[in-house]
Design a protein around this motif. Sequence first.
Motif, PDB file in Angstrom:
ATOM      1  N   LYS A 123      -7.370   3.582  14.304  1.00 11.34           N
ATOM      2  CA  LYS A 123      -5.946   3.412  14.566  1.00 11.34           C
ATOM      3  C   LYS A 123      -5.312   3.013  13.233  1.00 11.34           C
ATOM      4  CE  LYS A 123      -4.613   0.963  18.158  1.00 11.34           C
ATOM      5  NZ  LYS A 123      -4.188  -0.212  18.967  1.00 11.34           N
ATOM      6  N   LEU A 124      -4.403   3.869  12.750  1.00  8.48           N
ATOM      7  CA  LEU A 124      -3.758   3.635  11.467  1.00  8.48           C
ATOM      8  C   LEU A 124      -2.338   3.143  11.686  1.00  8.48           C
ATOM      9  CD1 LEU A 124      -4.948   6.801   9.519  1.00  8.48           C
ATOM     10  CD2 LEU A 124      -5.952   4.514   9.540  1.00  8.48           C
ATOM     11  N   SER A 125      -1.930   2.226  10.813  1.00  5.84           N
ATOM     12  CA  SER A 125      -0.589   1.655  10.881  1.00  5.84           C
ATOM     13  C   SER A 125       0.137   1.940   9.579  1.00  5.84           C
ATOM     14  CB  SER A 125      -0.654   0.142  11.089  1.00  5.84           C
ATOM     15  OG  SER A 125      -1.307  -0.163  12.295  1.00  5.84           O
ATOM     16  N   GLY A 126       1.417   2.287   9.711  1.00  2.00           N
ATOM     17  CA  GLY A 126       2.253   2.506   8.542  1.00  2.00           C
ATOM     18  C   GLY A 126       3.622   1.892   8.772  1.00  2.00           C
ATOM     19  N   LEU A 127       4.204   1.402   7.712  1.00  2.00           N
ATOM     20  CA  LEU A 127       5.524   0.786   7.764  1.00  2.00           C
ATOM     21  C   LEU A 127       6.581   1.872   7.984  1.00  2.00           C
ATOM     22  CD1 LEU A 127       6.936  -1.955   7.360  1.00  2.00           C
ATOM     23  CD2 LEU A 127       6.993  -1.466   4.915  1.00  2.00           C
TER      24      LEU A 127
ATOM     25  N   ASP B 160       0.825  -1.205   0.000  1.00  2.00           N
ATOM     26  CA  ASP B 160       0.000   0.000   0.000  1.00  2.00           C
ATOM     27  C   ASP B 160       0.862   1.258   0.000  1.00  2.00           C
ATOM     28  OD1 ASP B 160      -2.828   1.227   0.477  1.00  2.00           O
ATOM     29  OD2 ASP B 160      -1.517   2.189   1.958  1.00  2.00           O
ATOM     30  N   GLY B 161       1.934   1.240   0.783  1.00  2.00           N
ATOM     31  CA  GLY B 161       2.819   2.387   0.860  1.00  2.00           C
ATOM     32  C   GLY B 161       2.349   3.521   1.747  1.00  2.00           C
ATOM     33  N   GLY B 162       1.179   3.398   2.319  1.00  2.00           N
ATOM     34  CA  GLY B 162       0.657   4.448   3.186  1.00  2.00           C
ATOM     35  C   GLY B 162       0.271   3.890   4.537  1.00  2.00           C
ATOM     36  N   GLU B 163      -0.749   4.482   5.115  1.00  2.00           N
ATOM     37  CA  GLU B 163      -1.263   4.019   6.395  1.00  2.00           C
ATOM     38  C   GLU B 163      -2.575   3.291   6.174  1.00  2.00           C
ATOM     39  OE1 GLU B 163      -1.582   7.760   8.446  1.00  2.00           O
ATOM     40  OE2 GLU B 163       0.353   7.462   9.413  1.00  2.00           O
ATOM     41  N   LEU B 164      -2.747   2.192   6.883  1.00  2.00           N
ATOM     42  CA  LEU B 164      -3.971   1.410   6.783  1.00  2.00           C
ATOM     43  C   LEU B 164      -4.583   1.243   8.167  1.00  2.00           C
ATOM     44  CD1 LEU B 164      -2.758  -1.415   4.360  1.00  2.00           C
ATOM     45  CD2 LEU B 164      -4.258   0.515   3.805  1.00  2.00           C
ATOM     46  N   SER B 165      -5.898   1.241   8.214  1.00  2.00           N
ATOM     47  CA  SER B 165      -6.619   0.997   9.457  1.00  2.00           C
ATOM     48  C   SER B 165      -6.439  -0.458   9.868  1.00  2.00           C
ATOM     49  CB  SER B 165      -8.098   1.299   9.243  1.00  2.00           C
ATOM     50  OG  SER B 165      -8.858   0.831  10.325  1.00  2.00           O
ATOM     51  N   CYS B 166      -6.374  -0.697  11.139  1.00  2.00           N
ATOM     52  CA  CYS B 166      -6.250  -2.069  11.631  1.00  2.00           C
ATOM     53  C   CYS B 166      -7.410  -2.932  11.144  1.00  2.00           C
ATOM     54  CB  CYS B 166      -6.177  -2.088  13.157  1.00  2.00           C
ATOM     55  SG  CYS B 166      -4.671  -1.361  13.807  1.00  2.00           S
TER      56      CYS B 166
END
Length: 118
Positions: A83-87, A43-49
């Motif tokens: 809650k967003l998660s990003g690498l 995805d390269g961005g932030e994703l919701s749990c």
Amino acid sequence: MTRTAVTSRELPHPERDEIRLEGVLHALSDPLRLQIVRELAADGGELSCSYFDLPVTKSTTTHHFRVLRESGVIRQVYRGTAKLSGLRRDDLDDLFPGLLDVLLAAADRQRARLAGRG
């Protein structure tokens, strides 16, 4: 680990210089955590749990995200109620050049190899 959380809505993350190779490798040694990282990388961005469809309970999912966050592999932030998660690709690439790309490529090859058996 530096505790930067000042409210219950902020989560603690290790500073870049606190991220350790053995912690990253441990976090990525679990197939579900590796799946999460693969999806975040794609995805390269932030994703919701809630984006992730994992075959485990919500509490186990929370555990996997916590391991990834505490090892420095991901950063999690609250935006509203999500809650967003990003690498943490920049941090990981600076600390361990090429490691993430090699691991993700190996995971892709393994997935293709195992899919060919079915």
